[in-house]
Structures are given as structure tokens and as C-alpha cells.
Design a protein around this motif. Sequence first.
Motif, short mmCIF file in Angstrom:
data_model
loop_
_atom_site.label_atom_id
_atom_site.label_comp_id
_atom_site.label_asym_id
_atom_site.label_seq_id
_atom_site.Cartn_x
_atom_site.Cartn_y
_atom_site.Cartn_z
N CYS A 201 0.85 -1.20 0.00
CA CYS A 201 0.00 0.00 0.00
C CYS A 201 0.89 1.25 0.00
N ASN B 58 0.67 0.24 -4.32
CA ASN B 58 -0.57 0.67 -4.99
C ASN B 58 -0.31 0.99 -6.45
N CYS C 14 -1.18 -3.36 -4.68
CA CYS C 14 -2.17 -3.18 -3.61
C CYS C 14 -3.32 -2.37 -4.21
N CYS C 15 -3.82 -1.39 -3.47
CA CYS C 15 -5.02 -0.68 -3.91
C CYS C 15 -4.90 -0.18 -5.35
ZN ZN Z 1 -3.61 -0.86 -0.43
#
Ligand code: ZN
Length: 335
Positions: free
Chosen positions: A213, A239, A277-278
Motif C-alpha cells: 500500500c 498501490n 495493492c489498492c
Molecule cells: Zn492498499
Amino acid sequence: MSDNLLSKMLKENDWILADGGTGTELFKMGLTSGDAPELWNLEYPDKVKQLYKSFLDEGSDLILTNSFGSNSARLKLHGQEKNSYMLSKKSAEIGKEIIGNYNRSIVLAGSIGPTGEMIEPLGSMTYNEATNIFKEQSRGLRDGGVDVLWIETMSHIDEFKAAVAAAKSLNMQWCGTMSFDTSGRTMMGITPLEFKNLILKLDHKPIAFGANCGVGSSDLLRTIKSFINKDIKIIAKGNAGIPKFKGGKIVYDGTPEIMAKYACYARDLGASIIGGCCGTTPLHIREMKKSLSENLTLREISLDMIEDCFGKFSSKSDSSRVKDTSKNKRRRRVH
Ligand SMILES: [Zn+2]
């Protein structure tokens, strides 16, 4: 313990590809903020299956279970605190089932995120309470069939240690990542170097550790550079770019092309488990796989190269080293 599937795969491969963002993908499927994603393991198992499948179809060698917040402290916010074991187990069972459809080795990693509470003296939760909370979640993941625990997005050392203690008490293998933000430190002030030193001193060591992240590719790659060591494998799960608020929604500006480059940079820096990640979608994962498979020559990556490719670091230093070691060396040579 040495016959763990993840250890075996890391022995046989220079890198393996993890998955992308669980939360951001579930939002696309209709999850609304405020919902507990883990309840979907029970209410919409087909959607969770679809989430896992979407990454596996693009080549992920490791997927995380939909159990990030399936600890009793977080589930309490939804009146589900009694269901930590059951929801965790279910998240793994769905993963186990879908993995059975693929004719290749795939690691099922049991996601364990923070409790959302502060441990004493900053908050009211005791270290033992935190350990027991993680233990219940870990037992569910174990009984559902995960290969390893995956402690992630942590920012507090004591909470991280409590999760490791839970893994140790169950004699389970684990991986662990912390999130470093704009200051080059975790929300609780931990530097990448402090995290690395903690890992290297643990008696129940992880199969791999790293960062997830955080801010964007630049910062994450700099963090990875600080983790280099000769004993324990490194995880990069950044991310897809930097979160931006657009039209009432959070969007990530990292294109699949950028993430493809990020994947190679992470590998060249020394990461062995590479994912997103995101904001990282199955399409990003596809491009990451392609570029890791096609670009085989490892390059030496400097901090300047990272900034040139992915943009400026959000902070001057991550406190792990003097910012530009190459310049210092040059200066020393003049004397
Ligand atoms: Zn994340």
C-alpha cells in the motif's frame, strides 16, 4: 516446516507474482464503503470466488484471502465479533476451492490486517488481547487451508509483533508487510530500516517481509531498497499509483504500463514476491506478468532511476540512509 509451498516456490523461482487490490476490486463489484468485505465470504461467495479467479486468470502465483478485517475487533463494528473464526475460515475455503481448478502451484495466503485499535499505552487494547484476536483469525485461516499467514498494512510495531506471536503460537509460517506513507515512515513512525531490523531479530522469522500500500511506486521502491538483506526474501506490493479524489471517488493513476515497469524495478531491486495493492486490477497484473517474463536482465537500480521513472519521492528521505549515497562516495574519493 521447510516443505511450505511458498518456500518451495521461492526456491525454484527468482520471483513469483502476487495479486492486486482486494478492497478496490470488491468496490467495483458493488461493495460500498462502510460494508465489511469479509461478510461477502458468507453472503456473496461467488463474488469472492470471482475476485480470486480474476487474478489467477492473469497469472498470479499467490492470492490473499478476503480476510483483511476478519478479526473480532474490526468485526465488532458490524456486530459480527463472534464470527472472526468462521469468516476467516470461509475466506480460505473459497480460495482453496478455486485454486483446485488451476493446474499449477498457487499459494493461498491468509490476509491479516490491523485491528483498528491502539495497543497500550497509546490505546486500551493489551498486547495479549491483540495476540488472542489475531490467533482466532489465524486459526480460522489455517483450518480453511491457507499455506501461510500474510500480516499486512501494519503500522505499529507492537501490533505487528502480536500478529507474529499468534502465528508462532499456532506454529504457522507467515509473511509480513508494513505500509509506509508520505513521511517515508509508517503512520506510527516506523522507518523501513527499523522494520527490517525487527524482522532480522525475530525468533519466529517470516518466509518474506516487505511493504504494501502506501503512496506510489517511487516511495515503495525506495522502501524495498532499504530492505535488501541476504537472509529473508522481500515482498513489494505497492498501490497502482497515487490515490486521487475524483468526482467523489478515489481513483489510482497508475496505468498497467507503469505497474509493469514497477514490477521489473521491484524485482531488480531484490524483491521476490511482487504484486500490487489498492487500485491494482487484473489487467495490471497481466501486464506485470508479461513484463517480468519478457525482461530478464537484472539492472542495478539507483534512487535517481526510480525518481526519473516514477516521479519524485514524497519525502526527502526514508531515514534509512543518507539520501544520495553515490554523491557521498564521490565526495569521499576527492579527498
Ligand atoms: Zn492498499
